[in-house]
Design an enzyme around this catalytic site. Structure first.
Site, PDB file in Angstrom:
ATOM      1  N   LYS A  44       0.858  -1.186   0.000  1.00  0.00           N
ATOM      2  CA  LYS A  44       0.000   0.000   0.000  1.00  0.00           C
ATOM      3  C   LYS A  44       0.894   1.236   0.000  1.00  0.00           C
ATOM      4  O   LYS A  44       2.000   1.212   0.555  1.00  0.00           O
ATOM      5  CB  LYS A  44      -0.875  -0.008   1.270  1.00  0.00           C
ATOM      6  CG  LYS A  44      -1.711   1.244   1.495  1.00  0.00           C
ATOM      7  CD  LYS A  44      -2.816   1.408   0.489  1.00  0.00           C
ATOM      8  CE  LYS A  44      -3.609   2.706   0.700  1.00  0.00           C
ATOM      9  NZ  LYS A  44      -4.558   2.962  -0.403  1.00  0.00           N
ATOM     10  N   CYS A 127      -3.030   9.686  -6.185  1.00  0.00           N
ATOM     11  CA  CYS A 127      -4.129   9.367  -5.273  1.00  0.00           C
ATOM     12  C   CYS A 127      -5.235  10.418  -5.433  1.00  0.00           C
ATOM     13  O   CYS A 127      -4.983  11.606  -5.274  1.00  0.00           O
ATOM     14  CB  CYS A 127      -3.678   9.331  -3.818  1.00  0.00           C
ATOM     15  SG  CYS A 127      -5.109   9.047  -2.730  1.00  0.00           S
TER      16      CYS A 127
HETATM   17  O1  RRO Z   1      -6.028   5.205  -0.482  1.00  0.00           O
HETATM   18  C1  RRO Z   1      -6.729   5.611  -1.438  1.00  0.00           C
HETATM   19  O2  RRO Z   1      -7.793   6.203  -1.278  1.00  0.00           O
HETATM   20  C2  RRO Z   1      -6.296   5.408  -2.836  1.00  0.00           C
HETATM   21  C3  RRO Z   1      -5.024   5.681  -3.289  1.00  0.00           C
HETATM   22 BR1  RRO Z   1      -3.639   6.217  -2.165  1.00  0.00          BR
HETATM   23  C4  RRO Z   1      -4.738   5.570  -4.668  1.00  0.00           C
HETATM   24  O3  RRO Z   1      -3.622   5.824  -5.145  1.00  0.00           O
HETATM   25  N1  RRO Z   1      -5.724   5.178  -5.479  1.00  0.00           N
HETATM   26  C5  RRO Z   1      -6.968   4.900  -5.042  1.00  0.00           C
HETATM   27  O4  RRO Z   1      -7.848   4.538  -5.835  1.00  0.00           O
HETATM   28  N2  RRO Z   1      -7.237   5.011  -3.701  1.00  0.00           N
END
Ligand code: RRO
Length: 308
Positions: A44, A127
């Site tokens: 993650k 993100c």
């Molecule tokens: O954690 C999120 O809400 C998230 C991230 Br960091 C990302 O890069 N892509 C996404 O769809 N959700």
């Protein structure tokens, strides 16, 4: 069938791995990926401090897709630094995904994680789900400044996770920046940011954060993913390998990503829904298709798409 991939000098036992974000936050989840047939362990995106993320519901599926606004829940970079030696025991490449809320944060995290020697770093510039923090990848000047700074402190191979772009001029521009900055690979695409899914029964949105706006994933995004893989592969011509992400549920979907120019692929929504056995299933399905095409390896399929 040879399913291996080589990216930035790193050999992947298969070209199929998890996408950052999908079941890869905790040590337990990362171990499950390590024990599975996934060709790598992708973490993650990690931030400076641990985060609980956005309020729930924050990930919901709907027919042929998903919407999420997780809000970067993760254990904080130091925990991943400490975990990397253990994850290396699984004998497959480790890709550490990093995200910051400022250039200084990116640099601090990149410096520390680089010293822990994951096989590759994936810099998340895309993100879509943090209020007040626009996707960096849509600000070309900011991308160049940030990547240049991070490149100076990172010795491991380093790639960027990009959002979808929707105009060839943008593909041209960002590809040139990535080449100038010494990027070793790209992963495209992140979720399609700021979609809105409505439940007509309840007259309401289906996720809580940001008034229901969130990143779209799953089968519905495959054409956008393929277009971005293809657009970058044509521009980068193998100088920067492409990892394809978006809409993969079957071996056929992977084959299409390979044709478009992906050297490897990452699985998000379908891995969340199906669990770690998906990697073995996809391997089998892909093997059948590639053999039927008369090829000896998945690498031979990369970029073979023809135009009319
Ligand atoms: O954690 C999120 O809400 C998230 C991230 Br960091 C990302 O890069 N892509 C996404 O769809 N959700």
């Amino acid at each position: 069938m040879n399913l291996t991939a080589e990216i930035a000098g790193v050999t992947f036992p298969t070209c199929i791995m998890n996408a950052s974000g999908a079941r890869c936050v905790t040590a337990e989840e990362l171990e499950v990926i390590g024990k599975s047939r996934a060709g790598a362990i992708v973490t993650k995106s990690m931030t400076l401090n641990a985060r609980d993320g956005n309020p729930t519901p924050r990930y919901v599926t709907f027919p042929r897709g998903s919407i999420n606004s997780m809000g970067l829940p993760n254990l904080g970079y130091q925990t991943y630094v400490d975990l990397i030696p253990h994850l290396k025991e699984f004998k497959k490449p480790i890709i550490a995904s990093i995200a910051g809320f400022s250039p200084d944060e990116f640099i601090d995290i990149a410096t520390a994680i680089d010293a822990a020697k994951p096989d590759l770093l994936e810099i998340n510039l895309s993100c879509p789900n943090i209020e007040g923090h626009p996707q960096i990848a849509y600000d070309f000047k900011a991308v160049e400044q940030l990547i240049t700074k991070i490149r100076n402190v990172v010795s491991r191979p380093m790639g960027t996770k990009l959002p979808p772009y929707f105009d060839p001029v943008h593909h041209d521009h960002i590809a040139k920046i990535l080449e100038r900055c010494g990027i070793d690979f790209i992963s495209v695409i992140n979720s399609i940011g700021n979609g809105l899914v409505i439940n007509p029964e309840t007259d309401a949105v289906i996720i809580k954060p940001k008034g229901g706006f969130g990143g779209l994933g799953g089968a519905i995004i495959k054409p956008v993913a393929l277009a971005n893989v293809r657009a970058f592969a044509l521009r980068l011509q193998g100088r920067i390998p492409v990892i394809g992400v978006g809409g993969i549920e079957t071996g056929q979907d992977i084959y299409e990503h390979l044709l478009a120019g992906a050297s490897a692929v990452q699985i998000g929504t379908a891995f969340v829904e199906e669990g770690p056995q998906i990697f073995g299933r996809l391997e089998q399905e892909l093997t059948t298709i590639v053999a039927r095409k008369g090829l000896r390896s998945t690498a031979e399929a990369v970029g073979r798409l023809t135009e009319l």
